[in-house]
Design a protein around this motif. Structure first.
Motif, PDB file in Angstrom:
ATOM      1  N   ALA A  54      32.546  39.563  32.459  1.00  0.00           N
ATOM      2  CA  ALA A  54      32.232  38.252  33.038  1.00  0.00           C
ATOM      3  C   ALA A  54      30.760  37.915  32.932  1.00  0.00           C
ATOM      4  O   ALA A  54      30.382  36.732  32.955  1.00  0.00           O
ATOM      5  CB  ALA A  54      32.689  38.206  34.491  1.00  0.00           C
ATOM      6  N   LYS A  55      29.921  38.922  32.803  1.00  0.00           N
ATOM      7  CA  LYS A  55      28.487  38.684  32.645  1.00  0.00           C
ATOM      8  C   LYS A  55      28.117  38.334  31.206  1.00  0.00           C
ATOM      9  O   LYS A  55      27.047  37.769  30.963  1.00  0.00           O
ATOM     10  CB  LYS A  55      27.697  39.919  33.085  1.00  0.00           C
ATOM     11  N   ARG A  56      29.014  38.679  30.263  1.00  0.00           N
ATOM     12  CA  ARG A  56      28.702  38.490  28.843  1.00  0.00           C
ATOM     13  C   ARG A  56      29.325  37.235  28.243  1.00  0.00           C
ATOM     14  O   ARG A  56      28.843  36.734  27.225  1.00  0.00           O
ATOM     15  CB  ARG A  56      29.156  39.705  28.027  1.00  0.00           C
ATOM     16  N   GLY A  59      33.171  31.010  30.933  1.00  0.00           N
ATOM     17  CA  GLY A  59      34.481  30.396  31.070  1.00  0.00           C
ATOM     18  C   GLY A  59      35.543  31.309  31.634  1.00  0.00           C
ATOM     19  O   GLY A  59      35.261  32.358  32.225  1.00  0.00           O
ATOM     20  N   LEU A  60      36.791  30.896  31.433  1.00  0.00           N
ATOM     21  CA  LEU A  60      37.944  31.590  31.988  1.00  0.00           C
ATOM     22  C   LEU A  60      38.295  32.832  31.179  1.00  0.00           C
ATOM     23  O   LEU A  60      38.019  32.909  29.979  1.00  0.00           O
ATOM     24  CB  LEU A  60      39.147  30.644  32.024  1.00  0.00           C
ATOM     25  N   ILE A  61      38.943  33.773  31.847  1.00  0.00           N
ATOM     26  CA  ILE A  61      39.452  34.980  31.197  1.00  0.00           C
ATOM     27  C   ILE A  61      40.945  35.057  31.481  1.00  0.00           C
ATOM     28  O   ILE A  61      41.359  35.157  32.641  1.00  0.00           O
ATOM     29  CB  ILE A  61      38.744  36.241  31.715  1.00  0.00           C
ATOM     30  N   PHE A  62      41.760  34.968  30.421  1.00  0.00           N
ATOM     31  CA  PHE A  62      43.221  35.019  30.547  1.00  0.00           C
ATOM     32  C   PHE A  62      43.679  36.467  30.361  1.00  0.00           C
ATOM     33  O   PHE A  62      43.344  37.105  29.359  1.00  0.00           O
ATOM     34  CB  PHE A  62      43.879  34.135  29.487  1.00  0.00           C
ATOM     35  N   LEU A  63      44.462  36.975  31.304  1.00  0.00           N
ATOM     36  CA  LEU A  63      44.986  38.342  31.248  1.00  0.00           C
ATOM     37  C   LEU A  63      46.508  38.303  31.255  1.00  0.00           C
ATOM     38  O   LEU A  63      47.115  37.704  32.142  1.00  0.00           O
ATOM     39  CB  LEU A  63      44.509  39.163  32.448  1.00  0.00           C
ATOM     40  N   ASN A  64      47.140  38.953  30.283  1.00  0.00           N
ATOM     41  CA  ASN A  64      48.596  39.030  30.240  1.00  0.00           C
ATOM     42  C   ASN A  64      49.129  39.991  31.290  1.00  0.00           C
ATOM     43  O   ASN A  64      48.582  41.081  31.488  1.00  0.00           O
ATOM     44  CB  ASN A  64      49.068  39.498  28.856  1.00  0.00           C
ATOM     45  N   LEU A  82      40.013  42.306  41.373  1.00  0.00           N
ATOM     46  CA  LEU A  82      39.252  41.295  40.647  1.00  0.00           C
ATOM     47  C   LEU A  82      39.024  40.036  41.477  1.00  0.00           C
ATOM     48  O   LEU A  82      38.556  39.019  40.953  1.00  0.00           O
ATOM     49  CB  LEU A  82      39.992  40.923  39.355  1.00  0.00           C
ATOM     50  N   ARG A  83      39.328  40.108  42.760  1.00  0.00           N
ATOM     51  CA  ARG A  83      39.285  38.912  43.608  1.00  0.00           C
ATOM     52  C   ARG A  83      37.930  38.209  43.567  1.00  0.00           C
ATOM     53  O   ARG A  83      37.851  36.978  43.635  1.00  0.00           O
ATOM     54  CB  ARG A  83      39.629  39.295  45.050  1.00  0.00           C
ATOM     55  N   GLU A  84      36.853  38.946  43.462  1.00  0.00           N
ATOM     56  CA  GLU A  84      35.513  38.343  43.413  1.00  0.00           C
ATOM     57  C   GLU A  84      35.395  37.356  42.262  1.00  0.00           C
ATOM     58  O   GLU A  84      34.635  36.385  42.327  1.00  0.00           O
ATOM     59  CB  GLU A  84      34.457  39.438  43.284  1.00  0.00           C
ATOM     60  N   PHE A  85      36.170  37.613  41.197  1.00  0.00           N
ATOM     61  CA  PHE A  85      36.087  36.777  39.995  1.00  0.00           C
ATOM     62  C   PHE A  85      37.294  35.841  39.875  1.00  0.00           C
ATOM     63  O   PHE A  85      37.520  35.254  38.815  1.00  0.00           O
ATOM     64  CB  PHE A  85      35.987  37.666  38.755  1.00  0.00           C
ATOM     65  N   ALA A  86      38.055  35.687  40.950  1.00  0.00           N
ATOM     66  CA  ALA A  86      39.301  34.918  40.914  1.00  0.00           C
ATOM     67  C   ALA A  86      39.159  33.523  40.313  1.00  0.00           C
ATOM     68  O   ALA A  86      40.037  33.100  39.546  1.00  0.00           O
ATOM     69  CB  ALA A  86      39.905  34.838  42.317  1.00  0.00           C
ATOM     70  N   PRO A  87      38.094  32.772  40.599  1.00  0.00           N
ATOM     71  CA  PRO A  87      38.007  31.429  40.003  1.00  0.00           C
ATOM     72  C   PRO A  87      37.953  31.424  38.478  1.00  0.00           C
ATOM     73  O   PRO A  87      38.183  30.377  37.862  1.00  0.00           O
ATOM     74  CB  PRO A  87      36.698  30.879  40.604  1.00  0.00           C
ATOM     75  N   ARG A  88      37.665  32.582  37.879  1.00  0.00           N
ATOM     76  CA  ARG A  88      37.568  32.659  36.425  1.00  0.00           C
ATOM     77  C   ARG A  88      38.738  33.405  35.790  1.00  0.00           C
ATOM     78  O   ARG A  88      38.788  33.522  34.563  1.00  0.00           O
ATOM     79  CB  ARG A  88      36.259  33.343  36.024  1.00  0.00           C
ATOM     80  N   ILE A  89      39.673  33.891  36.587  1.00  0.00           N
ATOM     81  CA  ILE A  89      40.773  34.702  36.060  1.00  0.00           C
ATOM     82  C   ILE A  89      42.063  33.898  36.044  1.00  0.00           C
ATOM     83  O   ILE A  89      42.444  33.276  37.044  1.00  0.00           O
ATOM     84  CB  ILE A  89      40.981  35.977  36.899  1.00  0.00           C
ATOM     85  N   VAL A  90      42.756  33.920  34.911  1.00  0.00           N
ATOM     86  CA  VAL A  90      44.082  33.313  34.770  1.00  0.00           C
ATOM     87  C   VAL A  90      45.058  34.415  34.412  1.00  0.00           C
ATOM     88  O   VAL A  90      44.909  35.078  33.376  1.00  0.00           O
ATOM     89  CB  VAL A  90      44.101  32.226  33.670  1.00  0.00           C
ATOM     90  N   ARG A 114      47.718  33.493  43.691  1.00  0.00           N
ATOM     91  CA  ARG A 114      47.149  32.143  43.661  1.00  0.00           C
ATOM     92  C   ARG A 114      46.456  31.832  44.982  1.00  0.00           C
ATOM     93  O   ARG A 114      45.435  31.137  45.015  1.00  0.00           O
ATOM     94  CB  ARG A 114      48.235  31.120  43.358  1.00  0.00           C
ATOM     95  N   GLY A 115      47.008  32.356  46.058  1.00  0.00           N
ATOM     96  CA  GLY A 115      46.361  32.183  47.346  1.00  0.00           C
ATOM     97  C   GLY A 115      45.000  32.846  47.434  1.00  0.00           C
ATOM     98  O   GLY A 115      44.151  32.441  48.237  1.00  0.00           O
ATOM     99  N   LEU A 116      44.791  33.861  46.600  1.00  0.00           N
ATOM    100  CA  LEU A 116      43.491  34.532  46.533  1.00  0.00           C
ATOM    101  C   LEU A 116      42.504  33.804  45.628  1.00  0.00           C
ATOM    102  O   LEU A 116      41.346  34.211  45.527  1.00  0.00           O
ATOM    103  CB  LEU A 116      43.662  35.973  46.033  1.00  0.00           C
ATOM    104  N   GLY A 117      42.994  32.757  44.942  1.00  0.00           N
ATOM    105  CA  GLY A 117      42.110  31.966  44.092  1.00  0.00           C
ATOM    106  C   GLY A 117      42.325  32.116  42.610  1.00  0.00           C
ATOM    107  O   GLY A 117      41.650  31.447  41.810  1.00  0.00           O
ATOM    108  N   PHE A 118      43.249  33.015  42.203  1.00  0.00           N
ATOM    109  CA  PHE A 118      43.551  33.175  40.779  1.00  0.00           C
ATOM    110  C   PHE A 118      44.401  32.004  40.290  1.00  0.00           C
ATOM    111  O   PHE A 118      45.121  31.372  41.067  1.00  0.00           O
ATOM    112  CB  PHE A 118      44.315  34.472  40.532  1.00  0.00           C
ATOM    113  N   ALA A 119      44.352  31.730  38.989  1.00  0.00           N
ATOM    114  CA  ALA A 119      45.211  30.736  38.363  1.00  0.00           C
ATOM    115  C   ALA A 119      46.321  31.438  37.582  1.00  0.00           C
ATOM    116  O   ALA A 119      46.252  32.639  37.310  1.00  0.00           O
ATOM    117  CB  ALA A 119      44.402  29.828  37.439  1.00  0.00           C
ATOM    118  N   VAL A 120      47.357  30.655  37.218  1.00  0.00           N
ATOM    119  CA  VAL A 120      48.525  31.192  36.517  1.00  0.00           C
ATOM    120  C   VAL A 120      48.791  30.365  35.264  1.00  0.00           C
ATOM    121  O   VAL A 120      48.665  29.135  35.274  1.00  0.00           O
ATOM    122  CB  VAL A 120      49.760  31.188  37.431  1.00  0.00           C
TER     123      VAL A 120
END
Length: 209
Positions: A54-56, A59-64, A82-90, A114-120
């Protein structure tokens, strides 16, 4: 031993031609045969690697992640880390290991994340193999829906109307539509004219392979 290498494939905003993020793809030859303990090791590794990544990258990071993996307590713990980075994780819900019997539990887990802030994102929409993502898109109002690459390429030469209905249907719930396997400028034209918001494929990733 688990292969820790991965590659990043850009996901492009078709309106401006710039990436909104990347999909993180695990070792292409090894991961399909990984055992459950190996998959647990992989996601544990990601819980440490994503903060560095996330430092490098921007934008968003999509994880299968599959339904079975969402329900695995070890993997679930790594995802929550990964909750700290939830706004950037899909979390991209893939069709592998899908079972109707556990659907409710999977939906509960997705809603919790999603309640923790992650996207789907819903993967494999239109796929002819496994479980079609269209049904899953109908029960989860995901932030992103991905149209399967083979489905898209089968419509080459048929014109944007052959895709526009599906794109509009998926967009109706507020999802941003990603089309996979965009390889040529003609593919890009087809995806854009069909109304897709985002694209992914060899057209942008080939220079990085």
């Amino acid at each position: 031993m688990i292969e820790k290498a991965y590659r990043l494939e850009p996901i492009i905003d078709l309106s401006i031609g710039q990436p909104i993020g990347h999909e993180l793809l695990a070792g292409a030859t090894a991961c399909p045969t990984w055992t459950d303990p190996e998959w647990r090791g992989w996601y544990a590794h990601l819980s440490e690697e994503i903060p560095r990544l996330a430092k490098r990258v921007d934008g968003l990071i999509f994880l299968n992640v599959s339904g079975d993996q969402l329900l695995d307590s070890h993997i679930s713990r790594s995802l929550r880390a990964l909750r700290e980075f939830a706004p950037r994780i899909v979390f991209e819900w893939i069709e592998q290991s899908f079972h109707d019997a556990s659907l409710i539990q999977v939906l509960v887990k997705l809603n919790f994340l999603r309640g923790l802030g992650f996207a789907v994102a819903i993967d494999d929409i239109g796929a002819s193999h496994g479980v079609d993502g269209l049904g899953r898109a109908g029960i989860v109002k995901a932030e992103f829906c991905k149209i399967d690459g083979q489905y898209f390429q089968a419509r080459r030469g048929l014109g944007p109307d052959s895709l526009r209905g599906l794109v509009q249907h998926l967009s109706h719930g507020g999802s941003r539509i990603i089309i996979e396997w965009i390889e040529t400028e003609d593919d890009l034209y087809l995806a854009t004219e069909a109304g897709a918001h985002l694209g992914q494929g060899f057209l942008w990733s080939r220079s990085k392979d």
